[in-house]
Scaffold this active site. Structure first.
Site, PDB file in Angstrom:
ATOM      1  CB  SER A 102     122.891-116.079-145.487  1.00  0.00           C
ATOM      2  OG  SER A 102     122.988-115.939-144.106  1.00  0.00           O
ATOM      3  CB  THR A 205     122.530-121.183-148.202  1.00  0.00           C
ATOM      4  OG1 THR A 205     123.791-120.678-147.829  1.00  0.00           O
ATOM      5  CG2 THR A 205     122.562-121.701-149.632  1.00  0.00           C
ATOM      6  CB  THR A 223     125.260-119.063-150.180  1.00  0.00           C
ATOM      7  OG1 THR A 223     125.423-118.763-148.795  1.00  0.00           O
ATOM      8  CG2 THR A 223     126.600-119.527-150.720  1.00  0.00           C
ATOM      9  NE  ARG A 233     133.637-121.317-146.316  1.00  0.00           N
ATOM     10  CZ  ARG A 233     132.330-121.535-146.415  1.00  0.00           C
ATOM     11  NH1 ARG A 233     131.582-120.757-147.153  1.00  0.00           N
ATOM     12  NH2 ARG A 233     131.770-122.535-145.770  1.00  0.00           N
ATOM     13  CB  VAL A 234     134.697-121.650-152.515  1.00  0.00           C
ATOM     14  CG1 VAL A 234     133.491-122.269-153.218  1.00  0.00           C
ATOM     15  CG2 VAL A 234     135.201-120.424-153.288  1.00  0.00           C
ATOM     16  N   GLY A 235     132.448-122.417-150.103  1.00  0.00           N
ATOM     17  CA  GLY A 235     131.795-123.512-149.387  1.00  0.00           C
ATOM     18  C   GLY A 235     131.183-124.533-150.333  1.00  0.00           C
ATOM     19  CG  ASP A 236     127.601-126.288-148.972  1.00  0.00           C
ATOM     20  OD1 ASP A 236     127.956-125.232-148.396  1.00  0.00           O
ATOM     21  OD2 ASP A 236     126.416-126.674-149.016  1.00  0.00           O
ATOM     22  CB  THR A 256     121.017-124.325-146.034  1.00  0.00           C
ATOM     23  OG1 THR A 256     121.434-123.180-145.274  1.00  0.00           O
ATOM     24  CG2 THR A 256     119.917-125.040-145.275  1.00  0.00           C
ATOM     25  N   GLY A 257     123.861-124.860-144.546  1.00  0.00           N
ATOM     26  CA  GLY A 257     124.557-125.196-143.311  1.00  0.00           C
ATOM     27  C   GLY A 257     126.039-124.922-143.453  1.00  0.00           C
ATOM     28  N   GLY A 259     129.269-125.402-144.861  1.00  0.00           N
ATOM     29  CA  GLY A 259     129.716-126.021-146.100  1.00  0.00           C
ATOM     30  C   GLY A 259     130.828-127.029-145.909  1.00  0.00           C
TER      31      GLY A 259
HETATM   32  C1  SD4 Z   1     128.439-122.152-146.964  1.00  0.00           C
HETATM   33  N1  SD4 Z   1     126.535-123.619-146.962  1.00  0.00           N
HETATM   34  O1  SD4 Z   1     129.004-121.290-147.608  1.00  0.00           O
HETATM   35  C2  SD4 Z   1     126.928-122.229-147.031  1.00  0.00           C
HETATM   36  C3  SD4 Z   1     126.360-121.399-145.949  1.00  0.00           C
HETATM   37  C4  SD4 Z   1     124.927-121.646-145.687  1.00  0.00           C
HETATM   38  O2  SD4 Z   1     122.975-121.079-144.789  1.00  0.00           O
HETATM   39  O3  SD4 Z   1     124.346-122.599-146.067  1.00  0.00           O
HETATM   40  N2  SD4 Z   1     124.271-120.810-145.003  1.00  0.00           N
HETATM   41  O4  SD4 Z   1     129.022-122.934-146.211  1.00  0.00           O
END
Ligand code: SD4
Length: 344
Positions: A102, A205, A223, A233-236, A256-257, A259
């Site tokens: 990850s 992450t 991450t 795609r871009v997360g948090d 983490t989680g 996004g």
């Molecule tokens: C995301 N928050 O790209 C990240 C993924 C993540 O543990 O936290 N993984 O959404």
């Protein structure tokens, strides 16, 4: 079944679990799931019970593997490095760990088989920040993010232009797709072609926060994002205020989680604001999760959102919705893994 549930709990979907197991999609991911279930009954202390037992300098990071990262941070700081160096080089430990699918090198690629990395770096001094998103070909995106912060008037660079920037800064491009990650992607594709929407529990992450003896606060988040994500795609994680926030007067938070469930609520900014209003780090993390669950109108257990935080006094905290979520805390005397407050 919701998207997040399939990500976090393949065993709750027999079809997906079968796909995972048959395809062997990252045996490590399955192993990780098993490890996390075991950890739900582990002997690690609750973060609330140890929140006040650390003294500055102190580091806190997401997940069990955050312990090695925090220990590296401590080593760098006590060895005379700056707090920024300490946070950056601690995060390198996770970025360079090929078994962590990850983060960084060895991270699972996107749906087209390309590893795209996100990271941000933030210094509490005047809230300086740097960030990169959808960066291809550099194993340490946290360092590129720090360089954005330190050498440009900007905060965020993305895609090909972030690559050009990294090259210009002297970072060496390299292939980040390991054989193990490539095989996981191949199996995911095959499962998809067979009409089975395979998922993985790849969700690790690193968010690492550091506070030194002078009350200076620095944080970073790195991450590869959700496995097999839509290209682009871009997360948090690289979004200031979502995956990370540092306020030099108050404290810091990292996430983490999933996004998508964090960034629509500016999760880490919210936590720092709650701490500003007087909440402890754990109370603030839990309050942010409750806010998100209320906004989503569904139970916290479905969200997969997890946070770590610290305040300027050196009090640490964490809360999450994933039973297997752990945080690591390291100061001059102690190094341990703790159980965050669980919200379901
Ligand atoms: C995301 N928050 O790209 C990240 C993924 C993540 O543990 O936290 N993984 O959404």
């Amino acid at each position: 079944m919701r998207y997040e549930e399939t990500l976090r709990n393949p065993e709750r979907n027999p079809m997906k679990r079968r796909v995972l197991l048959q395809a062997g999609v990252a045996a490590t991911s399955v192993a990780t799931t098993a490890m996390r279930s075991a950890n739900a009954q582990d002997g690690n202390p609750e973060v609330g019970a140890i929140a006040d037992s650390f003294s500055r300098p102190v580091f806190i990071a997401t997940w069990n593997f955050g312990q090695a990262a925090c220990e590296r941070s401590r080593e760098v700081l006590l060895g005379g490095g700056s707090l920024k160096d300490a946070v950056e080089r601690g995060i390198h430990v996770a970025e360079l760990d090929a078994s962590n699918h990850s983060v960084g090198y060895g991270g699972f690629p996107n749906a087209q088989g390309v590893v795209q990395l996100d990271a941000c770096f933030m210094d509490g001094l005047r809230q300086q920040a740097g960030s990169v998103a959808a960066l291809e070909g550099f194993p340490n995106p946290i360092s590129v993010a720090r360089r954005v912060m330190e050498t440009t008037p900007h905060v965020m660079l993305v895609g090909d232009d972030a690559v050009a920037f990294a090259k210009k800064q002297g970072f060496q491009p390299q292939d980040l797709l390991t054989e193990e990650a490539r095989l996981g992607w191949e199996r995911w594709k095959t499962a998809q072609q067979q009409g089975e929407s395979a998922t993985t529990d790849s969700h690790d992450t690193i968010s690492l926060l550091g506070l030194n003896a002078d009350g200076h606060i620095v944080g970073g988040c790195s991450t590869s994002g959700l496995a097999f994500k839509l290209p682009g795609r871009v997360g948090d994680s690289p979004i200031i205020g979502s995956g990370l926030y540092v306020d030099g007067e108050v404290g810091a938070a990292g996430a983490t989680g999933v996004g998508e469930n964090i960034m629509r609520y500016c999760g880490c900014f919210l936590i720092v604001e709650f701490m500003r209003q007087g909440m402890s780090p754990t109370e603030a993390c839990a309050a942010a999760i409750r806010r998100i669950a209320a906004g989503e109108q569904r139970p916290a257990s479905e969200l997969s959102v997890n946070f770590v935080a610290l305040n300027k006094a050196g009090q640490v905290g964490a809360a999450g919705t994933d039973k297997g979520f752990r945080c690591a805390v390291v100061d001059g005397r102690q190094s341990l893994v703790a159980r965050p407050q669980l919200l379901q």
